[in-house]
Write a protein that holds these residues in place. Sequence first.
Motif, short mmCIF file in Angstrom:
data_model
loop_
_atom_site.label_atom_id
_atom_site.label_comp_id
_atom_site.label_asym_id
_atom_site.label_seq_id
_atom_site.Cartn_x
_atom_site.Cartn_y
_atom_site.Cartn_z
N THR A 49 0.86 -1.19 0.00
CA THR A 49 0.00 0.00 0.00
C THR A 49 0.89 1.23 0.00
O THR A 49 1.77 1.36 0.85
N GLY A 50 0.67 2.11 -0.95
CA GLY A 50 1.52 3.29 -1.01
C GLY A 50 1.03 4.27 -2.06
O GLY A 50 0.10 4.00 -2.84
N VAL A 51 1.67 5.43 -2.09
CA VAL A 51 1.35 6.47 -3.07
C VAL A 51 1.80 6.01 -4.45
O VAL A 51 2.89 5.45 -4.61
N TYR A 57 4.61 13.09 -4.17
CA TYR A 57 5.11 11.84 -4.77
C TYR A 57 6.54 11.48 -4.38
O TYR A 57 7.10 10.51 -4.88
N ALA A 106 6.77 7.92 -3.24
CA ALA A 106 5.96 6.98 -4.03
C ALA A 106 6.56 5.59 -3.99
O ALA A 106 7.78 5.41 -4.06
N LYS A 107 5.70 4.59 -3.87
CA LYS A 107 6.12 3.19 -3.88
C LYS A 107 5.67 2.47 -5.15
O LYS A 107 6.11 1.36 -5.44
N ASP A 133 -6.38 7.76 -10.72
CA ASP A 133 -6.16 7.64 -9.27
C ASP A 133 -4.81 8.25 -8.88
O ASP A 133 -4.71 8.98 -7.89
N ALA A 177 -1.44 13.47 -3.01
CA ALA A 177 -1.28 12.77 -1.73
C ALA A 177 -2.38 11.75 -1.49
O ALA A 177 -2.24 10.86 -0.66
N ASN A 178 -3.50 11.88 -2.21
CA ASN A 178 -4.60 10.93 -2.06
C ASN A 178 -4.50 9.77 -3.04
O ASN A 178 -5.41 8.95 -3.15
N THR A 212 -3.34 6.85 -3.21
CA THR A 212 -2.89 5.62 -2.56
C THR A 212 -3.55 4.40 -3.19
O THR A 212 -4.77 4.32 -3.27
N THR A 270 -3.48 -0.02 -3.28
CA THR A 270 -3.06 -1.25 -2.60
C THR A 270 -2.93 -2.35 -3.63
O THR A 270 -3.89 -2.65 -4.35
N PRO A 273 -8.27 4.21 -4.27
CA PRO A 273 -8.69 4.98 -3.08
C PRO A 273 -10.19 5.07 -2.90
O PRO A 273 -10.67 5.32 -1.80
#
Length: 201
Positions: free
Chosen positions: A8-10, A65, A68-69, A132, A137-138, A140, A142, A153
């Motif tokens: 789970t990440g940006v 960002y 970011a992952k 998305d 910042a929103n 995210t 998974t 999200p």
Amino acid sequence: MEKFTTLTGVAAPMPIVNVDTDMIIPKDYLKTIKRTGLGTGLFAEMRYNEDGTENPDFVLNQPAYRNAKILVAGDNFGCGSSREHAPWALMDFGIRCVISTSFADIFYNNCFKNGILPIVVTEEDLDKLMDDAERGANATLTVDLEAKEIRGPDGGVVQFDLDDFKRHCMLNGLDDIALTLEKGPSIDGFEKSYAETRPWA
């Protein structure tokens, strides 16, 4: 290799097609064989100005960002030369998953060997995920490798497919060396038998 189960990440949007390995990690950074430290060179030609300062317009330099992952990218990601430094640089920066409609074969396979999950989705699903990712910042997401799905999200779900063997290796953190070590008892048995039947060898 670190296991990949659920991430789970940006997610950072990079709607550029044909991002080649020279764009991912320019040739100036290929003098090392270490897997660490290459994150500073990731997308260097887009990320930095000629004087070495950060380009504020580049997505990974934007505050939302920086950590970011996940990368949501355009078609044919990782094309060009076969340099393994490209997934090393992504991993060192902190990106564990790249989502696109297609990848260059060598880059795609190198990702699995280095703990990065490359996910192929349809163009329609990529458009949803790109939307998305553009939320800052929103943005995210998974990524659930066990369930083979990406959750957005707003609760939207994108399904993806993956070769069972590659999925097994990622879930269990198995690179080529670890896969060989799993066969340790069989290898030891062969070596012992070989030594007994061919003591002169």
